[in-house]
Design a protein around this motif. Structure first.
Motif, PDB file in Angstrom:
ATOM      1  N   LEU A 178       0.860  -1.175   0.000  1.00  0.00           N
ATOM      2  CA  LEU A 178       0.000   0.000   0.000  1.00  0.00           C
ATOM      3  C   LEU A 178       0.897   1.225   0.000  1.00  0.00           C
ATOM      4  O   LEU A 178       1.692   1.422   0.919  1.00  0.00           O
ATOM      5  CB  LEU A 178      -0.894   0.009   1.242  1.00  0.00           C
ATOM      6  CG  LEU A 178      -1.656   1.306   1.510  1.00  0.00           C
ATOM      7  CD1 LEU A 178      -2.709   1.547   0.432  1.00  0.00           C
ATOM      8  CD2 LEU A 178      -2.297   1.282   2.892  1.00  0.00           C
ATOM      9  N   ARG A 179       0.774   2.042  -1.053  1.00  0.00           N
ATOM     10  CA  ARG A 179       1.555   3.279  -1.152  1.00  0.00           C
ATOM     11  C   ARG A 179       0.599   4.461  -1.169  1.00  0.00           C
ATOM     12  O   ARG A 179      -0.396   4.456  -1.899  1.00  0.00           O
ATOM     13  CB  ARG A 179       2.424   3.293  -2.409  1.00  0.00           C
ATOM     14  CG  ARG A 179       3.463   2.175  -2.458  1.00  0.00           C
ATOM     15  CD  ARG A 179       4.319   2.247  -3.721  1.00  0.00           C
ATOM     16  NE  ARG A 179       5.235   1.121  -3.802  1.00  0.00           N
ATOM     17  CZ  ARG A 179       6.445   1.081  -3.253  1.00  0.00           C
ATOM     18  NH1 ARG A 179       6.889   2.151  -2.596  1.00  0.00           N
ATOM     19  NH2 ARG A 179       7.211   0.014  -3.368  1.00  0.00           N
ATOM     20  N   SER A 180       0.921   5.474  -0.370  1.00  0.00           N
ATOM     21  CA  SER A 180       0.015   6.616  -0.288  1.00  0.00           C
ATOM     22  C   SER A 180       0.776   7.871   0.118  1.00  0.00           C
ATOM     23  O   SER A 180       1.758   7.803   0.858  1.00  0.00           O
ATOM     24  CB  SER A 180      -1.096   6.346   0.733  1.00  0.00           C
ATOM     25  OG  SER A 180      -1.942   7.467   0.875  1.00  0.00           O
ATOM     26  N   ASP A 234      -1.310  10.387   1.203  1.00  0.00           N
ATOM     27  CA  ASP A 234      -2.391  10.970   1.995  1.00  0.00           C
ATOM     28  C   ASP A 234      -1.911  11.142   3.439  1.00  0.00           C
ATOM     29  O   ASP A 234      -1.492  10.165   4.075  1.00  0.00           O
ATOM     30  CB  ASP A 234      -3.598  10.044   1.947  1.00  0.00           C
ATOM     31  CG  ASP A 234      -4.818  10.629   2.653  1.00  0.00           C
ATOM     32  OD1 ASP A 234      -4.671  11.614   3.408  1.00  0.00           O
ATOM     33  OD2 ASP A 234      -5.922  10.086   2.461  1.00  0.00           O
ATOM     34  N   ALA A 246      -3.548  11.304   6.036  1.00  0.00           N
ATOM     35  CA  ALA A 246      -4.324  10.425   6.917  1.00  0.00           C
ATOM     36  C   ALA A 246      -3.717   9.029   6.973  1.00  0.00           C
ATOM     37  O   ALA A 246      -3.737   8.375   8.028  1.00  0.00           O
ATOM     38  CB  ALA A 246      -5.774  10.359   6.443  1.00  0.00           C
ATOM     39  N   GLU A 247      -3.186   8.544   5.855  1.00  0.00           N
ATOM     40  CA  GLU A 247      -2.534   7.238   5.845  1.00  0.00           C
ATOM     41  C   GLU A 247      -1.247   7.270   6.659  1.00  0.00           C
ATOM     42  O   GLU A 247      -0.907   6.304   7.345  1.00  0.00           O
ATOM     43  CB  GLU A 247      -2.238   6.790   4.412  1.00  0.00           C
ATOM     44  CG  GLU A 247      -3.439   6.226   3.686  1.00  0.00           C
ATOM     45  CD  GLU A 247      -3.996   4.977   4.357  1.00  0.00           C
ATOM     46  OE1 GLU A 247      -3.208   4.093   4.745  1.00  0.00           O
ATOM     47  OE2 GLU A 247      -5.230   4.886   4.497  1.00  0.00           O
ATOM     48  N   GLU A 276      -0.763   9.126   9.290  1.00  0.00           N
ATOM     49  CA  GLU A 276      -1.192   9.090  10.688  1.00  0.00           C
ATOM     50  C   GLU A 276      -1.600   7.684  11.105  1.00  0.00           C
ATOM     51  O   GLU A 276      -1.381   7.279  12.254  1.00  0.00           O
ATOM     52  CB  GLU A 276      -2.360  10.064  10.904  1.00  0.00           C
ATOM     53  CG  GLU A 276      -1.986  11.527  10.798  1.00  0.00           C
ATOM     54  CD  GLU A 276      -0.970  11.938  11.849  1.00  0.00           C
ATOM     55  OE1 GLU A 276      -1.004  11.419  12.988  1.00  0.00           O
ATOM     56  OE2 GLU A 276      -0.115  12.788  11.526  1.00  0.00           O
ATOM     57  N   ARG A 277      -2.155   6.945  10.186  1.00  0.00           N
ATOM     58  CA  ARG A 277      -2.582   5.571  10.488  1.00  0.00           C
ATOM     59  C   ARG A 277      -1.387   4.693  10.861  1.00  0.00           C
ATOM     60  O   ARG A 277      -1.467   3.872  11.777  1.00  0.00           O
ATOM     61  CB  ARG A 277      -3.313   4.992   9.284  1.00  0.00           C
ATOM     62  CG  ARG A 277      -3.747   3.542   9.452  1.00  0.00           C
ATOM     63  CD  ARG A 277      -4.380   3.034   8.166  1.00  0.00           C
ATOM     64  NE  ARG A 277      -4.745   1.627   8.252  1.00  0.00           N
ATOM     65  CZ  ARG A 277      -5.197   0.913   7.225  1.00  0.00           C
ATOM     66  NH1 ARG A 277      -5.362   1.496   6.037  1.00  0.00           N
ATOM     67  NH2 ARG A 277      -5.489  -0.372   7.383  1.00  0.00           N
ATOM     68  N   TRP A 278      -0.277   4.871  10.157  1.00  0.00           N
ATOM     69  CA  TRP A 278       0.869   3.987  10.339  1.00  0.00           C
ATOM     70  C   TRP A 278       1.988   4.604  11.171  1.00  0.00           C
ATOM     71  O   TRP A 278       2.961   3.913  11.517  1.00  0.00           O
ATOM     72  CB  TRP A 278       1.427   3.576   8.972  1.00  0.00           C
ATOM     73  CG  TRP A 278       0.428   2.844   8.139  1.00  0.00           C
ATOM     74  CD1 TRP A 278      -0.228   3.318   7.044  1.00  0.00           C
ATOM     75  CD2 TRP A 278      -0.048   1.507   8.344  1.00  0.00           C
ATOM     76  NE1 TRP A 278      -1.089   2.370   6.543  1.00  0.00           N
ATOM     77  CE2 TRP A 278      -0.997   1.241   7.326  1.00  0.00           C
ATOM     78  CE3 TRP A 278       0.225   0.515   9.285  1.00  0.00           C
ATOM     79  CZ2 TRP A 278      -1.656   0.021   7.226  1.00  0.00           C
ATOM     80  CZ3 TRP A 278      -0.431  -0.699   9.183  1.00  0.00           C
ATOM     81  CH2 TRP A 278      -1.364  -0.935   8.171  1.00  0.00           C
ATOM     82  N   GLU A 284       5.841   9.915   0.901  1.00  0.00           N
ATOM     83  CA  GLU A 284       5.042   8.728   0.608  1.00  0.00           C
ATOM     84  C   GLU A 284       5.293   7.694   1.691  1.00  0.00           C
ATOM     85  O   GLU A 284       6.434   7.463   2.086  1.00  0.00           O
ATOM     86  CB  GLU A 284       5.426   8.146  -0.745  1.00  0.00           C
ATOM     87  CG  GLU A 284       4.682   6.854  -1.088  1.00  0.00           C
ATOM     88  CD  GLU A 284       5.252   6.171  -2.311  1.00  0.00           C
ATOM     89  OE1 GLU A 284       4.847   6.544  -3.430  1.00  0.00           O
ATOM     90  OE2 GLU A 284       6.121   5.283  -2.143  1.00  0.00           O
ATOM     91  N   ARG A 342       1.296  -5.060   4.686  1.00  0.00           N
ATOM     92  CA  ARG A 342       0.467  -5.353   5.850  1.00  0.00           C
ATOM     93  C   ARG A 342       0.570  -6.811   6.277  1.00  0.00           C
ATOM     94  O   ARG A 342       0.800  -7.700   5.468  1.00  0.00           O
ATOM     95  CB  ARG A 342      -0.981  -4.982   5.565  1.00  0.00           C
ATOM     96  CG  ARG A 342      -1.214  -3.481   5.534  1.00  0.00           C
ATOM     97  CD  ARG A 342      -2.616  -3.127   5.121  1.00  0.00           C
ATOM     98  NE  ARG A 342      -2.817  -3.308   3.689  1.00  0.00           N
ATOM     99  CZ  ARG A 342      -3.877  -2.844   3.022  1.00  0.00           C
ATOM    100  NH1 ARG A 342      -4.818  -2.174   3.670  1.00  0.00           N
ATOM    101  NH2 ARG A 342      -3.996  -3.050   1.730  1.00  0.00           N
TER     102      ARG A 342
END
Length: 252
Positions: free
Chosen positions: A152-154, A156, A158-159, A161-163, A193, A198
């Motif tokens: 998963l590459r992002s 964002d 928010a992403e 902050e998730r990780w 990025e 996961r």
């Protein structure tokens, strides 16, 4: 910075984060300094050296702004002495030499992580006959996560902050404040990025990559990574140069 294609680690957002992460106490406070070559007050600068000084007892340590923080990405020179041409570089070097002459008491100078052949370093070495030059070659991080699983590459925020908690768990405590603030800042301006492989119990691999959009295309610079499943390796990167000098120290 933009005209000279300075890397992400030598631009305003990164240096601001580095300055905010510097020690704030009276005994360890880092004092930023900007030496500017500006022939015409109405025009832009022709050269800039962004430095920091720190008192260590009676000695003043002079370094490049941003050199004290970690983690820094490896594999290429991270810092810059910004000069538009040879004449500007010579004047900037003279300004650094004058700064050192004006310091009270002993001092040390270390300018590291600069490109090989930097003209300001060359002029400064000539102005400081007792200085030393050294060339190093670090190992750059290579992203091969796509070979070990679905990634998963992002970009964002928010992403990120998730990780981010999983990232910080794998970082030494002393490095966490700088990495947290710098990652968030560069995600907010589209220059970071996050890549994740996961697993059931959390990420099996996490990679933070600095992204810079340039006229010739996108420049990607892997910054920090941790993996339990492989997909990352190191290879020789570009050389960099450092200059060190001192004055007034007692030799034993």
């Amino acid at each position: 910075m933009a005209a000279l294609a300075a890397p992400v680690t030598a631009r305003g957002p990164w240096l601001t984060a580095a300055l905010n992460a510097s020690p704030a106490g009276p005994l360890g406070r880092v004092r930023p300094l900007a030496l500017v070559v500006e022939p015409h007050p109405q025009g832009g600068p022709d050269a800039v050296a962004l430095l920091s000084t720190r008192r260590r007892g009676v000695t003043t340590a002079v370094t490049l702004l941003g050199a004290q923080v970690a983690p820094l990405p490896d594999g290429r020179p991270q810092h810059r002495l910004l000069a538009r041409d040879e004449e500007a570089a010579a004047r900037l070097a003279a300004g650094v030499a004058d700064l050192l002459d004006d310091l009270r008491g002993p001092w040390t100078l270390r300018l590291a992580g600069l490109p090989l052949g930097d003209p300001t370093v060359r002029h400064l070495a000539a102005a400081l006959p007792d200085s030393s030059l050294a060339t190093t070659r670090s190992r750059r991080l290579v992203d091969e996560l796509d070979t070990v699983g679905d990634v998963l590459r992002s970009r964002d925020p928010a992403e990120l902050e998730r990780w981010l908690p999983a990232v910080l768990d794998r970082v030494p405590p002393v490095q966490r404040p700088f990495l947290r603030s710098t990652a968030r800042l560069h995600a907010a301006i589209g220059q970071l990025e996050v890549a994740v492989v996961r697993a059931a119990a959390g990420p099996a691999a996490v990679l933070l990559t600095l992204v810079d959009r340039r006229p010739g295309g996108e420049d990607r610079w892997p910054w920090w990574a941790s993996s339990d499943v492989g997909g990352l390796r190191r290879e020789l990167g570009s050389p960099s140069v450092s200059l060190t000098a001192s004055a007034g120290l007692i030799r034993r």
